[in-house]
Motif scaffolding. Structure first.
Motif, PDB file in Angstrom:
ATOM      1  N   ALA A  22      79.644  26.109  24.311  1.00 44.91           N
ATOM      2  CA  ALA A  22      80.359  26.136  23.027  1.00 44.91           C
ATOM      3  C   ALA A  22      81.867  26.194  23.253  1.00 44.91           C
ATOM      4  O   ALA A  22      82.634  25.540  22.533  1.00 44.91           O
ATOM      5  CB  ALA A  22      79.893  27.323  22.193  1.00 44.91           C
ATOM      6  N   ARG A  23      82.306  26.948  24.250  1.00 46.36           N
ATOM      7  CA  ARG A  23      83.741  27.012  24.570  1.00 46.36           C
ATOM      8  C   ARG A  23      84.247  25.652  25.046  1.00 46.36           C
ATOM      9  O   ARG A  23      85.369  25.247  24.710  1.00 46.36           O
ATOM     10  CB  ARG A  23      83.994  28.079  25.625  1.00 46.36           C
ATOM     11  N   ALA A  24      83.443  24.943  25.841  1.00 46.00           N
ATOM     12  CA  ALA A  24      83.837  23.607  26.302  1.00 46.00           C
ATOM     13  C   ALA A  24      83.942  22.641  25.120  1.00 46.00           C
ATOM     14  O   ALA A  24      84.847  21.802  25.069  1.00 46.00           O
ATOM     15  CB  ALA A  24      82.843  23.091  27.345  1.00 46.00           C
ATOM     16  N   ALA A  25      83.020  22.771  24.164  1.00 40.39           N
ATOM     17  CA  ALA A  25      83.071  21.927  22.961  1.00 40.39           C
ATOM     18  C   ALA A  25      84.323  22.238  22.155  1.00 40.39           C
ATOM     19  O   ALA A  25      85.026  21.329  21.690  1.00 40.39           O
ATOM     20  CB  ALA A  25      81.818  22.141  22.115  1.00 40.39           C
ATOM     21  N   ASP A  26      84.631  23.535  21.992  1.00 34.34           N
ATOM     22  CA  ASP A  26      85.849  23.928  21.270  1.00 34.34           C
ATOM     23  C   ASP A  26      87.097  23.383  21.958  1.00 34.34           C
ATOM     24  O   ASP A  26      88.031  22.923  21.296  1.00 34.34           O
ATOM     25  CB  ASP A  26      85.947  25.448  21.175  1.00 34.34           C
ATOM     26  N   ALA A  27      87.116  23.434  23.282  1.00 33.52           N
ATOM     27  CA  ALA A  27      88.270  22.926  24.036  1.00 33.52           C
ATOM     28  C   ALA A  27      88.420  21.418  23.844  1.00 33.52           C
ATOM     29  O   ALA A  27      89.546  20.913  23.720  1.00 33.52           O
ATOM     30  CB  ALA A  27      88.125  23.257  25.516  1.00 33.52           C
ATOM     31  N   ALA A  28      87.309  20.690  23.795  1.00 28.73           N
ATOM     32  CA  ALA A  28      87.365  19.242  23.587  1.00 28.73           C
ATOM     33  C   ALA A  28      87.917  18.929  22.192  1.00 28.73           C
ATOM     34  O   ALA A  28      88.760  18.040  22.032  1.00 28.73           O
ATOM     35  CB  ALA A  28      85.984  18.616  23.778  1.00 28.73           C
ATOM     36  N   VAL A  29      87.454  19.665  21.194  1.00 31.29           N
ATOM     37  CA  VAL A  29      87.948  19.453  19.828  1.00 31.29           C
ATOM     38  C   VAL A  29      89.431  19.813  19.748  1.00 31.29           C
ATOM     39  O   VAL A  29      90.224  19.081  19.140  1.00 31.29           O
ATOM     40  CB  VAL A  29      87.121  20.264  18.802  1.00 31.29           C
ATOM     41  N   ALA A  30      89.825  20.905  20.376  1.00 33.69           N
ATOM     42  CA  ALA A  30      91.244  21.306  20.377  1.00 33.69           C
ATOM     43  C   ALA A  30      92.112  20.237  21.031  1.00 33.69           C
ATOM     44  O   ALA A  30      93.212  19.946  20.558  1.00 33.69           O
ATOM     45  CB  ALA A  30      91.411  22.645  21.088  1.00 33.69           C
ATOM     46  N   SER A  31      91.614  19.646  22.108  1.00 30.68           N
ATOM     47  CA  SER A  31      92.362  18.580  22.780  1.00 30.68           C
ATOM     48  C   SER A  31      92.522  17.377  21.861  1.00 30.68           C
ATOM     49  O   SER A  31      93.594  16.769  21.783  1.00 30.68           O
ATOM     50  CB  SER A  31      91.640  18.186  24.069  1.00 30.68           C
ATOM     51  N   ALA A  32      91.451  17.034  21.149  1.00 30.42           N
ATOM     52  CA  ALA A  32      91.521  15.915  20.205  1.00 30.42           C
ATOM     53  C   ALA A  32      92.501  16.216  19.074  1.00 30.42           C
ATOM     54  O   ALA A  32      93.242  15.333  18.642  1.00 30.42           O
ATOM     55  CB  ALA A  32      90.132  15.616  19.648  1.00 30.42           C
ATOM     56  N   LEU A  33      92.528  17.459  18.623  1.00 28.68           N
ATOM     57  CA  LEU A  33      93.460  17.834  17.550  1.00 28.68           C
ATOM     58  C   LEU A  33      94.917  17.777  18.002  1.00 28.68           C
ATOM     59  O   LEU A  33      95.795  17.386  17.230  1.00 28.68           O
ATOM     60  CB  LEU A  33      93.144  19.247  17.049  1.00 28.68           C
ATOM     61  N   ARG A  34      95.164  18.171  19.255  1.00 31.12           N
ATOM     62  CA  ARG A  34      96.543  18.151  19.765  1.00 31.12           C
ATOM     63  C   ARG A  34      97.098  16.734  19.845  1.00 31.12           C
ATOM     64  O   ARG A  34      98.290  16.519  19.648  1.00 31.12           O
ATOM     65  CB  ARG A  34      96.603  18.792  21.149  1.00 31.12           C
ATOM     66  N   ASN A  35      96.224  15.774  20.176  1.00 27.80           N
ATOM     67  CA  ASN A  35      96.685  14.405  20.357  1.00 27.80           C
ATOM     68  C   ASN A  35      95.589  13.441  19.888  1.00 27.80           C
ATOM     69  O   ASN A  35      94.933  12.795  20.699  1.00 27.80           O
ATOM     70  CB  ASN A  35      97.017  14.181  21.838  1.00 27.80           C
TER      71      ASN A  35
END
Length: 99
Positions: free
Chosen positions: A32-45
């Motif tokens: 779940a943390r890896a999924a959150d990190a992927a979404v956060a990366s997409a949101l940043r750029n």
């Protein structure tokens, strides 16, 4: 920017998290943390990640897990189409988007 998950993507995420947790205590949480990190990366750029398939679909690879976040960015919204296991047949996720 608003993050919207298609129901199929939410199902994939929960199913994978449950499966990993059944393999080792705490592994589902790490997924779940890896999924959150992927979404956060997409949101940043949102428009900076690799473009795939037709239209403007983009992808973010998970760290430590064989999964890919597939999303469709727009100026106001990040539409999460799939949390896609990388060993599945490529392109399966696009069928659900076109239907």
């Amino acid at each position: 920017m608003l993050v919207v998950l298609r129901p199929e993507a939410e199902h994939e995420l929960l199913e994978a998290q449950i499966w990993y947790e059944s393999k080792a205590l705490g592994l589902g949480f790490e997924f779940a943390r890896a999924a959150d990190a992927a979404v956060a990366s997409a949101l940043r750029n949102p428009f900076g990640h690799l473009r795939i398939e037709e239209e403007e679909f983009r992808r973010v690879l998970f760290r430590k897990f064989p999964y890919t976040l597939i999303y469709l960015p727009s100026p106001d919204e990040l539409l999460v189409v799939s949390f896609f296991h990388q060993h599945r047949e490529p392109g399966v996720w696009i069928e659900r988007f076109n239907s």
